[in-house]
Design a protein around this motif. Sequence first.
Motif, short mmCIF file in Angstrom:
data_model
loop_
_atom_site.label_atom_id
_atom_site.label_comp_id
_atom_site.label_asym_id
_atom_site.label_seq_id
_atom_site.Cartn_x
_atom_site.Cartn_y
_atom_site.Cartn_z
N PRO A 137 0.68 -1.05 0.30
CA PRO A 137 -0.07 -0.38 -0.26
C PRO A 137 1.01 1.50 -0.19
O PRO A 137 1.99 1.30 0.54
CB PRO A 137 -0.40 0.01 1.18
N SER A 138 0.00 2.36 -0.08
CA SER A 138 0.80 3.64 -0.94
C SER A 138 1.18 3.99 0.88
O SER A 138 2.29 5.04 0.54
CB SER A 138 0.01 5.03 -1.25
N THR A 139 0.42 3.72 2.31
CA THR A 139 0.84 4.16 3.26
C THR A 139 0.78 3.10 4.46
O THR A 139 0.10 1.89 4.34
CB THR A 139 -1.36 5.12 3.94
N ILE A 140 1.67 3.24 4.65
CA ILE A 140 2.36 2.35 6.00
C ILE A 140 2.15 3.19 7.38
O ILE A 140 2.73 4.16 7.99
CB ILE A 140 3.46 1.79 5.61
N GLU A 141 1.38 2.48 8.28
CA GLU A 141 0.94 3.20 9.95
C GLU A 141 2.41 2.29 10.72
O GLU A 141 1.51 0.91 10.65
CB GLU A 141 -0.34 2.71 9.98
N VAL A 142 2.28 2.87 11.82
CA VAL A 142 3.06 2.43 12.80
C VAL A 142 3.27 3.31 14.03
O VAL A 142 2.68 4.03 14.16
CB VAL A 142 4.92 2.41 12.73
N GLU A 143 3.40 2.88 15.06
CA GLU A 143 3.35 3.72 16.37
C GLU A 143 4.39 4.23 16.50
O GLU A 143 5.98 3.30 17.15
CB GLU A 143 2.78 2.43 17.33
N ALA A 144 4.80 5.78 17.29
CA ALA A 144 6.09 5.96 17.74
C ALA A 144 6.16 5.32 18.67
O ALA A 144 5.66 5.16 19.47
CB ALA A 144 5.56 7.75 18.42
N GLY A 145 7.82 5.66 19.23
CA GLY A 145 8.45 4.55 20.01
C GLY A 145 8.24 3.85 20.06
O GLY A 145 9.15 2.70 21.11
N THR A 146 7.98 2.57 19.27
CA THR A 146 7.98 1.32 18.82
C THR A 146 8.97 0.20 17.45
O THR A 146 8.57 1.73 16.20
CB THR A 146 6.33 0.94 18.28
N PRO A 147 9.55 0.08 17.72
CA PRO A 147 10.55 -0.12 16.86
C PRO A 147 10.05 -1.34 15.42
O PRO A 147 9.56 -2.31 15.81
CB PRO A 147 11.93 -1.40 17.28
N VAL A 148 10.09 -0.66 15.04
CA VAL A 148 9.11 -1.69 13.46
C VAL A 148 11.01 -1.53 12.34
O VAL A 148 12.19 -1.38 12.55
CB VAL A 148 9.02 -0.51 12.97
N ARG A 149 10.69 -3.37 12.24
CA ARG A 149 11.74 -3.99 10.94
C ARG A 149 10.86 -3.85 9.94
O ARG A 149 10.32 -4.89 9.77
CB ARG A 149 11.58 -5.55 11.70
N PHE A 150 12.16 -3.24 8.86
CA PHE A 150 10.96 -2.90 7.74
C PHE A 150 12.71 -4.08 7.01
O PHE A 150 13.77 -4.93 6.21
CB PHE A 150 11.59 -2.15 6.45
N VAL A 151 11.37 -5.43 6.14
CA VAL A 151 11.81 -6.59 5.26
C VAL A 151 11.22 -6.13 4.12
O VAL A 151 10.54 -6.53 3.50
CB VAL A 151 11.11 -8.03 5.91
N VAL A 152 12.88 -6.30 3.52
CA VAL A 152 12.20 -5.57 1.79
C VAL A 152 12.90 -5.75 0.84
O VAL A 152 14.36 -6.79 0.71
CB VAL A 152 12.62 -4.23 1.72
N THR A 153 11.79 -6.68 -0.25
CA THR A 153 12.78 -7.55 -1.58
C THR A 153 11.62 -6.42 -2.47
O THR A 153 10.85 -5.99 -2.83
CB THR A 153 11.89 -8.89 -1.31
N SER A 154 12.53 -7.20 -3.83
CA SER A 154 12.19 -6.80 -5.52
C SER A 154 12.07 -8.00 -6.12
O SER A 154 13.88 -9.36 -6.14
CB SER A 154 12.83 -5.71 -5.34
N PRO A 155 11.20 -8.55 -6.74
CA PRO A 155 10.51 -9.64 -7.72
C PRO A 155 11.09 -8.92 -9.22
O PRO A 155 11.00 -10.13 -10.07
CB PRO A 155 9.78 -9.84 -7.84
N ASP A 156 11.75 -7.82 -9.31
CA ASP A 156 12.40 -7.70 -10.54
C ASP A 156 13.16 -6.78 -10.86
O ASP A 156 13.99 -7.63 -11.34
CB ASP A 156 10.59 -6.91 -11.29
N ILE A 157 13.52 -5.76 -10.61
CA ILE A 157 15.04 -5.36 -10.56
C ILE A 157 14.96 -3.99 -9.95
O ILE A 157 15.20 -4.24 -8.39
CB ILE A 157 15.00 -3.62 -12.15
N TYR A 158 16.30 -3.28 -9.85
CA TYR A 158 16.55 -2.67 -8.33
C TYR A 158 16.02 -1.57 -8.67
O TYR A 158 15.66 -0.83 -8.96
CB TYR A 158 18.42 -1.95 -9.69
N HIS A 159 16.02 -1.41 -7.21
CA HIS A 159 14.81 -0.26 -6.05
C HIS A 159 15.68 0.42 -5.08
O HIS A 159 16.95 -0.71 -4.24
CB HIS A 159 13.43 -0.29 -5.73
N THR A 160 15.54 1.41 -4.57
CA THR A 160 15.44 1.51 -2.77
C THR A 160 14.54 1.76 -2.00
O THR A 160 13.68 2.25 -2.45
CB THR A 160 16.40 2.99 -3.16
#
Length: 724
Positions: A645-668
């Motif tokens: 989704p274009s929006t991700i909601e998290v809580e202030a002060g809570t550690p968030v682990r982003f786990v990121v993959t790409s199925p096609d080409i290079y991104h950031t």
Amino acid sequence: MQARVLRLIVVCTLAFVLGVGGVAYGDQARTAEVVPAVAMAQQQVTPSPTPTDEVPDIPPEVAGAEDQWPVANKDYANTRAAMGSQINAANVQDLGVAWVFEIPGAGPYGSAASNPLIISDTVFFQDLGSNVFALDLESGEVIWEQMIDQLAVGPNGPAVGWGKVFAHGGVNTLHALDMATGEELWAAELTGPSGAHQPYAYGGHVHTGTAAGAVIEGVGADQVAIRGYAGGASGYIYGIDQETGEVVWQFKTVRGTFWGNPEINSGAGVWFPPAIDTETGLTFWGTGNPAPFPGIVDFPNGTSRPGPNLYTNSILAIDHETGELVWDQQVKPHDLFDHDFQAPRVLATAEIGGEAREIVIGAGKLGRVIAFDRETGEVVWNVSVGEHKNDELERLPLDTVIEVLPGVYGGVETPMALADGILYVNVLNLPTPYTATAFDAEDGTQAVQNAEGMTDLSTGTAEMAAIDVDTGAILWTTPLESVSFGGATVVNDLVFTSTFDGTVYAISREDGAIVWTYEAPAGINGWPAVAGDTILIPAGVGDNPLLIALRLGATGAVPGELPETGEGTRTPMPGVTATPQVTPTQRVTPTMEVTPTTQPSPTGTPMAEETPEAALTGTPTAGETPEEGDVVEIEVVARAYEFEPSTIEVEAGTPVRFVVTSPDIYHTFTVKESEEAEERLIDLQVFPGRPPVMETYTFEEPGEYYLYCVPHVALGMTGTIVVR
């Protein structure tokens, strides 16, 4: 509390492509003047005092495998024609999966941008992690593997000769491996960055080239170590002693002192192997564009590099033994649009004026195919292919966006094929928007990144064209529905190509009709090899990268997605019940133990599958890992120019682990406090086909944070992280 895993899928796609930094254009035929050979010093050839030991000019492995696929483009003339294969229009429908090999390595443009070799029923293959493999042609079993493990831009790939396998690393080296065991014999350091060339072995030398870029010191194995179009970076052409790795000669492809401004200017990269005339010993090379293009903030419209910018966008005839420049032709002086003349040259005999004439044919991203007299460099014919728009402009308005065709990826991007006096050319029709300053780029690196990021691959098409080598006349053209980087490969009465979406086409050489198609489980950015009843397809774009062996009468299955456990063999694709003849994960113990050549990062930068250091601001968790129960894990998939989704909601002060993959080409996956902020809180590089990259970060302050993909932000690839 228990750990919460939010399975949010974030998508951002295509801006890949070969790594060939340029584009092609041209509507009206032009004839450039032949530049005569000049003195040795002016040719920028650096000879070595050590002579090459006498060995057969044509390696015995190549000479003995003419009925298979012993060099990148089948033979030294680069014909890419497998006329001895059993595959033809009458039986192509009988091709089925014989085996698949799961490709482990990946770079910015997928896992495979290479041509496999087939010699004595052994397949030699390199992935975009720079790893080299020897496979059994019949079964696909691994004979040996050498895990260099350096991200490569591509195109890359092996060469074989005199008992050795030669292949680039991903930084600045050429490696020689024992052909029987994969053991490294030597590694030669190159002046330019490596990982974007497939060499040829001939005349006791390894003939190879490098792109125009600078090597970045101290990066981790999960990062690209090359900065493309850095100021003062030239392409190079090399003749390297096959026995010792000593540089016998090298030719700098930027003439002089970078056209007056070495701090800014660069270019003339060498992306593909040469054609080699084994009768005369001449090698024929293509070069890429000058940079910055079209210009930068301080130097719009290429004003930092006045003049023609030799030897960019040129064909160079170079003596294979000495490195002496015999003749050259520049076909696009002072290029503003990344219009390389880079595709592998093809040697042919044409009938002109009733007489046989030896010619060499070149093409490139400028969208032109040009035939030259092989001895003098005189232009014989010059034909435009594909769509053209605004590509002859000599300057752009300072305040206007101009769409140009071919674009940064297009024209003739990949190898051509030749059979029976007909040349087959794969053409890409894809526009790129430009401004005079490359959208306010500050240097050549930013300029090419902006051009690629502004080019939407989903809007492009392609075509296959057949050209008479005697006249340059286009005999037929077959349209393809999506962009293509699949080259052209002749197999008897067919010409094969593929599109980026993974469709393989067999086209009738007679009239251009599509005879057969095959849907691969991954996108394709490479070229096939053919031997006997088998065709090898490198399908390396996406999260299921494979080298696929299609064989007449085979009935195997292509593996589908990995099960969620991520270990062991893959499950079959829906509807497929047959079993591949070889389990993709099978390995055969090599006859000697091969020690991987991967070196640890001098700075200790973590690998892609490890958790890198977290943010520069806020509360990073590197060094103080929170309790597992406190971490919110968010899985992100980047693809297709948007975050979903274009929006991700998290809580202030809570550690968030982003786990990121790409199925096609290079991104950031890049996060800042706002679009205007300079500091990046999170900045992950995401490569297709590799394990997830992860970072744990704590947002202390509520608010909306700006999420974007650096190379594709111009295409609207942005999102929002809402911290409550």
